[in-house]
Design a protein around this motif. Structure first.
Motif, PDB file in Angstrom:
ATOM      1  N   GLY A  61       3.767 -16.780 -23.387  1.00  0.00           N
ATOM      2  CA  GLY A  61       3.849 -15.367 -23.029  1.00  0.00           C
ATOM      3  C   GLY A  61       2.922 -14.503 -23.846  1.00  0.00           C
ATOM      4  N   GLY A  62       2.983 -13.219 -23.586  1.00  0.00           N
ATOM      5  CA  GLY A  62       2.089 -12.272 -24.236  1.00  0.00           C
ATOM      6  C   GLY A  62       2.307 -12.139 -25.724  1.00  0.00           C
ATOM      7  N   GLU A  63       3.492 -12.525 -26.215  1.00  0.00           N
ATOM      8  CA  GLU A  63       3.792 -12.421 -27.640  1.00  0.00           C
ATOM      9  C   GLU A  63       3.595 -13.758 -28.366  1.00  0.00           C
ATOM     10  OE1 GLU A  63       4.478  -9.475 -28.954  1.00  0.00           O
ATOM     11  OE2 GLU A  63       4.247  -8.656 -26.923  1.00  0.00           O
ATOM     12  N   ALA A  64       2.984 -14.715 -27.691  1.00  0.00           N
ATOM     13  CA  ALA A  64       2.809 -16.039 -28.294  1.00  0.00           C
ATOM     14  C   ALA A  64       2.028 -15.952 -29.600  1.00  0.00           C
ATOM     15  CB  ALA A  64       2.109 -16.980 -27.321  1.00  0.00           C
ATOM     16  N   GLU A  65       2.451 -16.753 -30.569  1.00  0.00           N
ATOM     17  CA  GLU A  65       1.805 -16.791 -31.879  1.00  0.00           C
ATOM     18  C   GLU A  65       0.969 -18.062 -32.009  1.00  0.00           C
ATOM     19  OE1 GLU A  65       4.800 -15.278 -35.016  1.00  0.00           O
ATOM     20  OE2 GLU A  65       6.001 -15.983 -33.321  1.00  0.00           O
ATOM     21  N   PRO A  66      -0.070 -18.031 -32.857  1.00  0.00           N
ATOM     22  CA  PRO A  66      -0.955 -19.201 -32.964  1.00  0.00           C
ATOM     23  C   PRO A  66      -0.234 -20.512 -33.224  1.00  0.00           C
ATOM     24  CG  PRO A  66      -1.909 -17.325 -34.114  1.00  0.00           C
ATOM     25  CD  PRO A  66      -0.539 -16.898 -33.680  1.00  0.00           C
ATOM     26  N   VAL A  67       0.673 -20.542 -34.191  1.00  0.00           N
ATOM     27  CA  VAL A  67       1.357 -21.797 -34.505  1.00  0.00           C
ATOM     28  C   VAL A  67       2.229 -22.237 -33.335  1.00  0.00           C
ATOM     29  CG1 VAL A  67       3.122 -22.853 -35.980  1.00  0.00           C
ATOM     30  CG2 VAL A  67       1.285 -21.496 -37.004  1.00  0.00           C
ATOM     31  N   GLY A  68       2.886 -21.295 -32.670  1.00  0.00           N
ATOM     32  CA  GLY A  68       3.714 -21.632 -31.521  1.00  0.00           C
ATOM     33  C   GLY A  68       2.898 -22.204 -30.380  1.00  0.00           C
ATOM     34  N   THR A  69       1.758 -21.574 -30.076  1.00  0.00           N
ATOM     35  CA  THR A  69       0.895 -22.074 -29.001  1.00  0.00           C
ATOM     36  C   THR A  69       0.319 -23.432 -29.367  1.00  0.00           C
ATOM     37  OG1 THR A  69       0.308 -19.792 -28.433  1.00  0.00           O
ATOM     38  CG2 THR A  69      -1.084 -21.535 -27.538  1.00  0.00           C
ATOM     39  N   ALA A  70      -0.054 -23.590 -30.628  1.00  0.00           N
ATOM     40  CA  ALA A  70      -0.597 -24.871 -31.085  1.00  0.00           C
ATOM     41  C   ALA A  70       0.430 -25.984 -30.913  1.00  0.00           C
ATOM     42  CB  ALA A  70      -1.027 -24.762 -32.539  1.00  0.00           C
ATOM     43  N   ALA A  71       1.681 -25.701 -31.251  1.00  0.00           N
ATOM     44  CA  ALA A  71       2.748 -26.698 -31.089  1.00  0.00           C
ATOM     45  C   ALA A  71       2.963 -27.025 -29.620  1.00  0.00           C
ATOM     46  CB  ALA A  71       4.036 -26.190 -31.721  1.00  0.00           C
ATOM     47  N   MET A  72       2.889 -26.008 -28.755  1.00  0.00           N
ATOM     48  CA  MET A  72       3.043 -26.240 -27.320  1.00  0.00           C
ATOM     49  C   MET A  72       1.953 -27.178 -26.815  1.00  0.00           C
ATOM     50  SD  MET A  72       2.752 -23.536 -24.157  1.00  0.00           S
ATOM     51  CE  MET A  72       0.997 -23.335 -24.466  1.00  0.00           C
ATOM     52  N   VAL A  73       0.708 -26.949 -27.239  1.00  0.00           N
ATOM     53  CA  VAL A  73      -0.394 -27.811 -26.816  1.00  0.00           C
ATOM     54  C   VAL A  73      -0.178 -29.234 -27.324  1.00  0.00           C
ATOM     55  CG1 VAL A  73      -2.862 -28.257 -27.136  1.00  0.00           C
ATOM     56  CG2 VAL A  73      -2.081 -25.945 -26.592  1.00  0.00           C
ATOM     57  N   GLY A 207      -2.909 -29.509 -20.927  1.00  0.00           N
ATOM     58  CA  GLY A 207      -2.672 -28.164 -21.429  1.00  0.00           C
ATOM     59  C   GLY A 207      -3.893 -27.409 -21.885  1.00  0.00           C
ATOM     60  N   VAL A 208      -5.087 -28.008 -21.783  1.00  0.00           N
ATOM     61  CA  VAL A 208      -6.333 -27.328 -22.158  1.00  0.00           C
ATOM     62  C   VAL A 208      -7.342 -27.516 -21.031  1.00  0.00           C
ATOM     63  CG1 VAL A 208      -6.007 -27.513 -24.655  1.00  0.00           C
ATOM     64  CG2 VAL A 208      -7.088 -29.401 -23.417  1.00  0.00           C
TER      65      VAL A 208
END
Length: 364
Positions: A61-73, A207-208
């Motif tokens: 989402g729009g509030e995603a944080e770098p570490v959170g997005t990195a973990a998702m990937v 995911g990329v």
């Protein structure tokens, strides 16, 4: 009382092997902590994306944080990693984040991770991180936005970058958010393979987005030892698989694994035995552990198996030698340190490209 004890008494000591916690299979994401004020562990181990979000990081989402997005990937890869490590950059009293190397120094006290991957860390910090990682038995993966000015010099054997622009001429602000973590996708994918069994090229990531690059741009990346992700004949694939100094990533990882495996095997020999004699028989016990480690390297496809040349002569995958007890001096024996044990092994390597020349004729 057991009646047999009157005849034979037997006591058995349990000799437990050393608990080696060194791993070459897990990645570490390091970056800022959650913005909501949660205080996760300085260095935590997470088995799923839900555990990461429960710790406080926003992943989508729009509030995603770098570490959170990195973990998702990372957890998007197939197969997904069994676990990832996350190290939090702490803030000082003024609210400034500590230097990434400080975070990594703290994370190095936790066993189990092998490749450090930044998330939300400025690119100007990457060179310092590469310098630090070069002194460790670790690797460092990072994103590259501008191939003309890579943030890490080409002198490092433990650092490797992935170009993330999806097409020529794209501005940094237009790069898809997930592609800033393309390096993490590649690491999560390749660490699923045993050290020695893999190459870091020709892997499909989830995911990329693959890059659309001209042949000239791909040659530039190859010349500068920067990895990329593209589409070949409809198949998305990682390309190259090298560290900044030009060596292959899988070779560095396998070397680290082999060094550790041989150390652990020989250390366990000492711990299991009341005494290893400084005789030919004792030296042979050490020699056997060297050979056992090299055989495992062959099984993993890191070391070549025995082959034969055109004359039928055997080319061994590895050679070993140890000194005889009689060849050692009295002072060497008195030191209780065995020296002169050697091996050489042929890397199995990997084929990344094939060139075939042929001809068509009308008659045989």
């Amino acid at each position: 009382m057991n009646s047999l004890d009157q005849i034979v008494q037997v006591s058995i000591e349990l000799n437990q092997p050393i608990n080696d916690q060194t791993s070459f299979d897990h990645l570490l994401i390091f970056g800022p902590g959650p913005e909501n004020g949660n205080t996760p562990a300085d260095v935590g181990v997470y088995s799923s994306l839900s555990e990461v979000t429960q710790a406080g990081w926003v992943a989508v989402g729009g509030e995603a944080e770098p570490v959170g997005t990195a973990a998702m990937v990372a957890f998007s890869q197939n197969p997904a990693p069994s676990q990832i490590y996350i190290a939090v950059q702490k803030k000082d009293e003024s609210g400034e984040l500590e230097e990434p190397v400080e975070t990594l120094e703290r994370a190095s006290q936790t066993n189990g991770w092998y490749v450090a991957c930044p998330a939300g860390v400025p690119a100007e910090k990457f060179e310092g991180i590469a310098q630090w990682v070069e002194t460790q038995v670790k690797l460092f993966a990072f994103p590259v936005v501008d191939m003309e000015s890579c943030p890490v010099s080409s002198v490092y054997y433990r650092s490797f970058g992935y170009f993330i622009k999806e097409k020529d001429g794209q501005s940094e602000k237009d790069i898809s958010e997930v592609n800033h973590y393309l390096h993490i996708a590649a690491v999560a994918k390749c660490l699923n393979y045993e050290a020695g069994s893999e190459t870091w090229a020709y892997k499909t990531l989830a995911g990329v987005f693959p890059l659309v690059l001209s042949k000239a741009r791909q040659r530039t990346l190859e010349d500068r030892h920067i990895n990329w992700y593209t589409t070949i004949a409809g198949k998305s694939s990682t390309m190259l698989g090298q560290v900044m100094a030009g060596e292959w990533i899988d070779v560095i990882r396998f070397r680290d694994w082999l060094q550790n495996d041989m150390q652990v095997r020989i250390a366990n020999l000492f711990f299991r035995s009341p005494k290893i004699l400084y005789t030919d028989s004792g030296i042979a016990l050490v020699h056997n552990q060297m050979i056992a480690s090299l055989k495992e390297g062959v099984r993993r496809n890191g070391i070549s198996s025995d082959e034969f040349d055109e004359n039928g002569e055997c080319i061994p995958g590895y050679k070993t030698s140890v000194p005889s007890s009689a060849s050692l001096t009295a002072s060497q024996r008195a030191s209780r340190k065995l020296t002169g044990c050697k091996f050489s092994a042929r890397l199995a390597g990997a084929i990344h490209a094939v060139e075939i020349k042929g001809g068509l004729v009308y008659d045989a």
